[in-house]
Design a protein around this motif. Structure first.
Motif, PDB file in Angstrom:
ATOM      1  N   SER A 248       0.810  -1.215   0.000  1.00 31.85           N
ATOM      2  CA  SER A 248       0.000   0.000   0.000  1.00 31.85           C
ATOM      3  C   SER A 248       0.845   1.268   0.000  1.00 31.85           C
ATOM      4  O   SER A 248       0.474   2.276  -0.601  1.00 31.85           O
ATOM      5  N   ASN A 249       1.995   1.211   0.666  1.00 30.40           N
ATOM      6  CA  ASN A 249       2.785   2.432   0.861  1.00 30.40           C
ATOM      7  C   ASN A 249       3.948   2.595  -0.104  1.00 30.40           C
ATOM      8  O   ASN A 249       4.416   3.715  -0.300  1.00 30.40           O
ATOM      9  N   PHE A 250       4.426   1.512  -0.682  1.00 29.67           N
ATOM     10  CA  PHE A 250       5.652   1.624  -1.473  1.00 29.67           C
ATOM     11  C   PHE A 250       5.517   1.193  -2.933  1.00 29.67           C
ATOM     12  O   PHE A 250       6.363   1.540  -3.747  1.00 29.67           O
ATOM     13  N   ASN A 251       4.484   0.414  -3.270  1.00 30.18           N
ATOM     14  CA  ASN A 251       4.434  -0.111  -4.645  1.00 30.18           C
ATOM     15  C   ASN A 251       4.359   1.006  -5.683  1.00 30.18           C
ATOM     16  O   ASN A 251       5.056   0.968  -6.698  1.00 30.18           O
ATOM     17  N   ASP A 252       3.531   2.023  -5.421  1.00 33.79           N
ATOM     18  CA  ASP A 252       3.396   3.110  -6.396  1.00 33.79           C
ATOM     19  C   ASP A 252       4.645   3.988  -6.458  1.00 33.79           C
ATOM     20  O   ASP A 252       4.838   4.720  -7.431  1.00 33.79           O
ATOM     21  N   ALA A 253       5.469   3.920  -5.399  1.00 31.45           N
ATOM     22  CA  ALA A 253       6.676   4.764  -5.373  1.00 31.45           C
ATOM     23  C   ALA A 253       7.848   4.120  -6.116  1.00 31.45           C
ATOM     24  O   ALA A 253       8.853   4.778  -6.382  1.00 31.45           O
ATOM     25  N   ILE A 254       7.706   2.832  -6.464  1.00 34.44           N
ATOM     26  CA  ILE A 254       8.800   2.143  -7.170  1.00 34.44           C
ATOM     27  C   ILE A 254       8.789   2.575  -8.628  1.00 34.44           C
ATOM     28  O   ILE A 254       7.788   2.429  -9.331  1.00 34.44           O
TER      29      ILE A 254
END
Length: 297
Positions: A248-254
């Motif tokens: 939820s917190n990091f997938n979109d930031a990769i």
């Protein structure tokens, strides 16, 4: 097996768990710790496998066509490419298409290449998709030997290193999972052994009055399965909570190409099912290892 007999075995298996309360607690705690590690490595291996698959899907061989080749010779080269074994798809891209793609990829700076539209320095190109990405080098070697081929590009060094890394990661991950599973089997096996030793007199009497080995074994199999299932509950909860937080917190930031986490759903259900199944199987297996020896009473 009759339903009544099955229910009797289940009751005996549950009784065994409560009869050896502290050993059950110690065994479940140890299995829980082991299965948490197994679940973590499973999540890592499955995600690495997905990334490797993404990389392999994007492996493509660029066949740069000699600028002296005429239209007929280019068509002939395309037919020869399609005849090479292990090629899934061959796609032609004209030099004008190549220039457009180059300009688009460079954004505003790419407009500077507009001056080359009348005298395009790029080559016609065939893009080749191998059926098996691990055969890329072999196919590229065959393409190089064809007529009218100026050059073959496929990121040789990077591709080779990526395949090696993926193979090492998969092998090491699976090796660690297998080692942890055997550790859990050993722990459950010891708990069952203690139960059997405590009931050795009772088992001996059962055998003297003609009880079959299968009748004596089943409660221990059920006890082992229950220990494994109980030991998998906390690992499933911990790993899925942690994975949900990370996804939820990091997938979109990769932003790294090819690096993408597996979607929480259905991955969470698949991982939970695998851990639960591993817990039950190692529990039964640990029981089998113990009972086989001690039934010689």
């Amino acid at each position: 097996m009759k339903f009544r007999t099955l229910m009797r075995h289940i009751r005996e298996g549950i009784k065994n768990i409560f009869r050896n309360g502290w050993m059950t607690f110690a065994s479940v705690a140890a299995v829980t710790t082991t299965l948490i590690l197994v679940a973590v490595f499973l999540a890592l291996v499955l995600n690495l496998n997905q990334m490797a698959t993404n990389i392999e899907k994007d492996v493509q061989i660029s066949t740069i066509i000699d600028r002296t080749a005429d239209e007929e010779q280019i068509v002939e080269l395309g037919e020869e490419l399609e005849q090479i074994e292990g090629i899934e798809k061959v796609q032609f891209s004209s030099r004008d298409d190549e220039l457009t793609k180059l300009m688009d990829s460079m954004g505003e700076e790419g407009q500077a290449w507009g001056m080359f539209e009348q005298d395009n320095p790029l080559h016609h190109t065939y893009y080749v998709d191998p059926t098996n990405p691990e055969q890329t080098e072999q196919i590229a070697s065959q393409i190089k030997s064809l007529n009218y081929v100026d050059d073959v590009l496929y990121g040789q060094d990077v591709i080779q290193k990526l395949f090696e890394f993926n193979n090492y990661a998969r092998t090491i991950g699976l090796g660690l999972i297998i080692a942890l599973v055997f550790t859990a089997i050993f722990l459950i096996s010891n708990t069952i052994k203690i139960t059997i030793i405590a009931r050795s007199t009772e088992i001996g009497i059962q055998k003297l009055v003609g009880a079959k080995n299968s009748f004596i074994r089943w409660p221990f199999f059920i006890e082992g399965a229950l220990l494994g299932i109980l030991g998998s509950v906390i690992p499933i909860t911990v790993i899925l909570s942690g994975y949900y937080y990370i996804y939820s917190n990091f997938n979109d930031a990769i932003t790294i190409p090819f690096v993408e986490l597996l979607p929480f759903n259905p991955f969470a259900w698949q991982l939970a099912g695998m851990v639960l199944l591993i817990g039950a199987v190692i529990g039964v297996w640990g029981s089998v290892m113990s009972v086989r020896k001690f039934l010689k009473v």
